[in-house]
Design a protein around this motif. Structure first.
Motif, mmCIF file in Angstrom:
data_model
loop_
_atom_site.group_PDB
_atom_site.id
_atom_site.type_symbol
_atom_site.label_atom_id
_atom_site.label_comp_id
_atom_site.label_asym_id
_atom_site.label_seq_id
_atom_site.Cartn_x
_atom_site.Cartn_y
_atom_site.Cartn_z
ATOM 1 N N THR A 16 0.805 -1.152 0.373
ATOM 2 C CA THR A 16 -0.165 -0.125 -0.049
ATOM 3 C C THR A 16 0.868 1.143 -0.021
ATOM 4 O OG1 THR A 16 -1.713 -1.145 1.187
ATOM 5 C CG2 THR A 16 -1.696 1.241 1.320
ATOM 6 N N ASP A 17 0.852 2.302 -1.067
ATOM 7 C CA ASP A 17 1.426 3.270 -1.100
ATOM 8 C C ASP A 17 1.533 4.309 -0.191
ATOM 9 O OD1 ASP A 17 2.948 2.032 -3.409
ATOM 10 O OD2 ASP A 17 1.327 2.820 -4.691
ATOM 11 N N HIS A 18 0.205 4.661 0.018
ATOM 12 C CA HIS A 18 -0.109 5.915 0.720
ATOM 13 C C HIS A 18 -1.129 5.366 2.004
ATOM 14 C CE1 HIS A 18 -1.718 10.240 1.645
ATOM 15 N NE2 HIS A 18 -0.995 9.797 2.570
ATOM 16 N N VAL A 19 -0.907 5.340 3.243
ATOM 17 C CA VAL A 19 -1.972 4.961 4.324
ATOM 18 C C VAL A 19 -2.125 6.357 4.926
ATOM 19 C CG1 VAL A 19 -2.191 3.725 6.383
ATOM 20 C CG2 VAL A 19 -1.063 2.561 4.585
ATOM 21 N N VAL A 20 -3.572 6.554 5.333
ATOM 22 C CA VAL A 20 -3.698 7.738 6.300
ATOM 23 C C VAL A 20 -4.461 7.021 7.662
ATOM 24 C CG1 VAL A 20 -5.044 9.799 6.588
ATOM 25 C CG2 VAL A 20 -4.131 9.280 4.295
ATOM 26 N N LEU A 31 -5.359 3.725 1.584
ATOM 27 C CA LEU A 31 -6.058 2.947 2.741
ATOM 28 C C LEU A 31 -6.290 4.254 3.897
ATOM 29 C CD1 LEU A 31 -6.813 0.733 4.339
ATOM 30 C CD2 LEU A 31 -4.396 0.310 5.050
ATOM 31 N N LEU A 32 -7.369 4.057 4.564
ATOM 32 C CA LEU A 32 -7.718 4.908 5.623
ATOM 33 C C LEU A 32 -7.813 3.893 6.746
ATOM 34 C CD1 LEU A 32 -8.497 7.486 7.077
ATOM 35 C CD2 LEU A 32 -10.719 7.328 6.354
ATOM 36 N N ILE A 33 -7.481 4.375 7.952
ATOM 37 C CA ILE A 33 -7.709 3.648 9.032
ATOM 38 C C ILE A 33 -7.735 4.661 10.239
ATOM 39 C CG2 ILE A 33 -6.656 2.155 10.879
ATOM 40 C CD1 ILE A 33 -4.517 1.303 8.825
ATOM 41 N N ASN A 34 -8.986 4.519 10.902
ATOM 42 C CA ASN A 34 -9.612 5.348 11.727
ATOM 43 C C ASN A 34 -9.552 4.655 13.063
ATOM 44 O OD1 ASN A 34 -10.704 7.502 13.180
ATOM 45 N ND2 ASN A 34 -12.569 7.017 12.684
ATOM 46 N N LEU A 35 -8.804 5.251 14.113
ATOM 47 C CA LEU A 35 -8.630 4.799 15.264
ATOM 48 C C LEU A 35 -9.089 5.731 16.415
ATOM 49 C CD1 LEU A 35 -5.063 3.309 15.116
ATOM 50 C CD2 LEU A 35 -7.322 1.915 14.824
ATOM 51 N N PRO A 73 -10.342 7.211 -1.150
ATOM 52 C CA PRO A 73 -9.588 5.833 -0.706
ATOM 53 C C PRO A 73 -10.419 4.607 -1.071
ATOM 54 C CG PRO A 73 -10.215 7.031 1.232
ATOM 55 C CD PRO A 73 -10.481 7.894 0.048
ATOM 56 N N PRO A 74 -9.918 3.721 -1.637
ATOM 57 C CA PRO A 74 -10.760 2.479 -2.038
ATOM 58 C C PRO A 74 -11.022 1.545 -0.606
ATOM 59 C CG PRO A 74 -8.367 2.105 -2.511
ATOM 60 C CD PRO A 74 -8.639 3.386 -2.254
ATOM 61 N N LEU A 75 -10.481 1.715 0.493
ATOM 62 C CA LEU A 75 -10.844 1.149 1.675
ATOM 63 C C LEU A 75 -10.634 1.861 2.795
ATOM 64 C CD1 LEU A 75 -11.258 -1.718 3.286
ATOM 65 C CD2 LEU A 75 -8.926 -1.945 2.937
#
Length: 317
Positions: A2-6, A56-60, A99-101
């Motif tokens: 994954t190239d760019h993770v937020v 990819l976006l991950i929300n914590l 973001p696709p995911l």
């Protein structure tokens, strides 16, 4: 790759772990949060620019539940989850290339107190009370909007074990001989706590309340697995396939630490202690029996499925 993770809400131990892991894979990692992040909350335009073209976006994001459930803390626990999730959805709608995911943190606490059978995504029963109401509102906000270009997965995470997790205070207790099980029992209530849904009713004796857990390395593994399996969406239980109970968990922890005995903590002691350190007994007395039905069906192989080995891996580090 994954190239760019937020990562939104990356200031906790899970966020730090994931950021370091993705950077170690060569990814660009950006953060959304308070001061010092690449984009700050309440600046939706800046968040949208950060998300535009991201992989990819991950929300914590969310205030820690390790606190007393005062009216102010309850309001902030809810707001910090629901409002941030809604803002991320607004930012995604503003993206030319969304973001696709999007993987959003959720919690296994959404299920009812369960000591009779395990809770799965298909057969689990949602519970009642303050913590459950927060979890429900969080997922409702996450899935509310139509985001056709973004697949969404809510990770209903069990207690995450790692360096900096809830394991830290439990290790301290075990080392000083207080590493026995947490024993539920009768305790008085008040109308205010019952109305707020914060009173924990006695249900499971003898430290038999179930303890679902997951190694932090498997949180990363599950995120990568979900990323690579485009047919997975909706709610996913992120928990080891081998839950234990309070007696078993504390016994395994003592074994790993080389501590021969541990005094049990009865309800009255837990109530006094939790008041002194400003937390809630629900965190250790609710029976969380959660298993990863969807992940197992999809073929995910846990790196740390067994508690003893998981604890040894964390303590050795």
């Amino acid at each position: 790759m994954t190239d760019h993770v937020v990562i939104a809400g990356a200031s906790g131990f899970i966020g730090h772990y994931l950021a370091d892991a993705f950077r170690g894979e060569g990814a660009r990692v950006s953060t959304v949060g308070r001061a010092g992040a690449d984009a700050e909350w309440d600046d939706t335009a800046a968040i949208a620019r950060l998300l535009d073209g991201a992989d990819l976006l991950i929300n914590l994001a969310g205030k820690s539940v390790n606190c007393r459930y005062t009216p102010a803390n309850r309001a902030e626990i809810l707001r910090s989850r629901v409002d941030t999730t809604r803002e991320l959805a607004s930012a995604i709608r503003a993206c030319a290339t969304p973001p696709p995911l999007w993987i959003n943190s959720s919690t296994a606490t959404i299920y009812r107190h369960s000591d009779d059978r395990p809770m799965t995504e298909s057969t689990g029963e949602l519970g009642e009370g303050f913590s459950v109401s927060v979890a429900k509102a969080w997922e409702e906000a996450f899935f509310a909007d139509d985001l056709p270009g973004t697949r969404r997965v809510a990770l209903r995470m069990a207690i995450v074990l790692g360096d900096g997790s809830a394991l830290v205070p439990l290790r301290r207790l075990a080392r000083v001989g207080l590493g026995g099980p947490q024993l539920d029992g009768p305790w008085f209530s008040t109308p205010a706590r019952r109305a707020a849904g914060t009173y924990h009713a006695f249900r499971t004796p003898h430290g038999a309340q179930r303890f679902s857990w997951i190694h932090i390395a498997d949180v990363l593994g599950i995120i990568s697995f979900v990323r690579d399996h485009g047919d997975i969406h909706g709610a996913v239980n992120a928990s080891s396939p081998n839950p234990t109970d309070s007696v078993g968990f504390m016994a395994r922890l003592r074994d790993v630490l080389g501590v021969p005995f541990g005094l049990a903590a009865p309800r009255w002691m837990l109530e006094i202690g939790s008041a002194l350190i400003r937390t809630e007994t629900e965190l250790v007395l609710k029976s969380r029996w959660v298993v990863p039905e969807r992940l197992k069906a999809a073929g995910y192989r846990f790196e740390h499925p067994v508690l003893d080995r998981a604890l040894r891996d964390i303590v050795s580090r």
